[in-house]
Design an enzyme around this catalytic site. Structure first.
Site, PDB file in Angstrom:
ATOM      1  CB  CYS A  17      -0.936   0.023   1.207  1.00 19.59           C
ATOM      2  SG  CYS A  17      -2.343  -1.071   0.991  1.00 19.59           S
ATOM      3  CG  ASP A  49     -16.232   5.331   3.906  1.00 21.22           C
ATOM      4  OD1 ASP A  49     -15.532   4.428   4.396  1.00 21.22           O
ATOM      5  OD2 ASP A  49     -17.165   5.871   4.514  1.00 21.22           O
ATOM      6  N   GLY A 137     -11.418 -12.722 -13.459  1.00 17.37           N
ATOM      7  CA  GLY A 137     -10.407 -11.691 -13.284  1.00 17.37           C
ATOM      8  C   GLY A 137      -9.844 -11.242 -14.605  1.00 17.37           C
ATOM      9  CG  HIS A 138      -8.350  -8.154 -17.440  1.00 15.17           C
ATOM     10  ND1 HIS A 138      -8.901  -8.619 -18.595  1.00 15.17           N
ATOM     11  CD2 HIS A 138      -7.407  -7.248 -17.792  1.00 15.17           C
ATOM     12  CE1 HIS A 138      -8.324  -8.021 -19.626  1.00 15.17           C
ATOM     13  NE2 HIS A 138      -7.419  -7.187 -19.166  1.00 15.17           N
ATOM     14  CG  ASP A 225      -9.181  -0.800   5.566  1.00 17.59           C
ATOM     15  OD1 ASP A 225      -9.571   0.315   5.171  1.00 17.59           O
ATOM     16  OD2 ASP A 225      -8.837  -1.713   4.786  1.00 17.59           O
TER      17      ASP A 225
HETATM   18 CO    CO Z   1      -9.656   1.076   3.300  1.00 19.36          CO
HETATM   19 CO    CO Z   2     -10.762  -9.092 -19.426  1.00 21.79          CO
END
Ligand code: CO
Ligand code: CO
Ligand code: CO
Length: 355
Positions: A17, A49, A137-138, A225
């Site tokens: 992060c 948020d 997914g991708h 969080d």
């Molecule tokens: Co968060």
């Molecule tokens: Co795709």
């Protein structure tokens, strides 16, 4: 853990992060964009948020979020678990239950297929532990690997928790220690004590599910969080969003000791400086020391939940959390906003106050 020849973090410019675009930069980039309204959109992107929330009926709302980042660990299986736990966390922070997940992945063309497999397996296992499903997914090719999830969950619209409902008198609780950003940054230079780094990995792979489950049976007014903007960055969003100020008792915040030692000698992630320059102007540091402040600005990956709890329920929730989260902490209180700064740091050991 799997044995792997590729040092994943060597391919990453910043860890986890910490790679997040700074909060100030993000606000500037979003400025002037036309925001379309919908009465059922309970939380949209103009609210800073954790996730967006859309009401489907009186009893049901959708919670949606996406999070992905470059490797924070060399082991692809571990990286997959951390990235998944981190992405799921934004749904927990809204008081919701994650249900459907989509992988989002970038891999270098020459990354060994076993490593990619292990990464995905880490994600799948963590999502399964959360009681949710990966349904697709991708993936794209990219020199720098990246992994994360788009997560859809559910919450009762009346029980949704935002970061803007904190009330004066509330008690602030936190569920994981701070310092994972410092440790993973130190690890890139080979300076992290192995046992401390192991502990940081365990903390980051721990779901915020138990914290969420404990939280929803008590009167919690606000939750978020603690991730890329650090405790003070996310605390500031809560304070400003709620129109209150937060008093943070620094001596009660659980700081990973090895991270504190590294912070004292100035081993800090770049994201710490970004967070400080974004939030610092709103923070009264009191008599706290610079290294303590640095850790409160340390960008966390898959950090704990920060909750503003009704004072009547604080003790009971704290006891529940003590039995179910990595580190239950009572770290301060919410006060009426008096204008000026939003966050006030106190070290009650220094100011001679009563602990
Ligand atoms: Co968060
Ligand atoms: Co795709
Ligand atoms: Co997020």
């Amino acid at each position: 853990m799997s044995e792997n020849p590729v040092k994943l973090t060597k391919l990453a410019k910043c860890a986890g992060c910490g790679a997040k675009v700074g909060a100030g930069t993000l606000a500037r980039l979003l400025e002037g964009l036309q925001v379309h309204r919908d009465p059922n959109l309970l939380v949209g992107f103009d609210r800073s948020d954790d996730a967006s929330v859309y009401r489907l009926s009186e009893e049901l709302a959708l919670v949606q979020t996406v999070d992905f980042f470059p490797p924070i660990a060399d082991d692809p299986y571990l990286f997959g678990q951390i990235a998944a736990a981190n992405a799921l966390s934004d749904v927990y922070a809204m008081g919701g239950e994650p249900k459907l997940c989509l992988n989002i992945m970038a891999v270098p063309g020459d990354m060994p297929s076993q490593a990619v497999h292990d990464l995905l397996r880490g994600g799948y296992e963590k999502v399964y532990e959360a009681g949710a499903l990966i349904t697709g997914g991708h993936s794209i090719l990219d020199d720098e690997p990246k992994y994360g999830l788009a997560v859809t969950g559910f919450v009762h619209p009346a029980k949704m928790l935002t970061n803007s409902g904190a009330k004066p008198g509330d008690v602030l609780l936190l569920t994981k220690p701070l310092g994972t950003g410092v440790l993973t940054t130190a690890a890139k230079a080979g300076l992290a004590p192995p046992a401390a780094l192991e502990r940081a990995y365990r903390l980051m792979t721990t779901l915020n599910k138990s914290a969420r489950d404990a939280m929803v049976s008590h009167r919690v007014h606000a939750c978020t969080d603690v991730t890329g903007f650090g405790l003070l960055g996310h605390g500031l969003e809560m304070a400003q969003g709620s129109g209150v100020e937060l008093e943070i008792h620094v001596e009660s915040v659980d700081l990973i000791p090895e991270a504190a030692a590294l912070a004292r000698v100035g081993i800090l992630p770049e994201g710490m400086y970004r967070n400080r320059s974004f939030a610092g102007g709103f923070v009264d540091p009191g008599e706290t020391e610079l290294w303590q402040q640095d850790l409160l600005y340390d960008p966390q990956t898959s950090g704990g939940l920060l909750m503003a709890v009704d004072p009547e329920d604080a003790e009971a929730l704290y006891e529940d959390l003590r039995a179910s989260v990595p580190s239950a902490q009572r770290i301060g209180t919410v006060r009426e906003y008096r204008g000026g700064k939003f966050l006030f740091l106190k070290d009650r050991r220094r100011s001679g106050g009563v602990l």
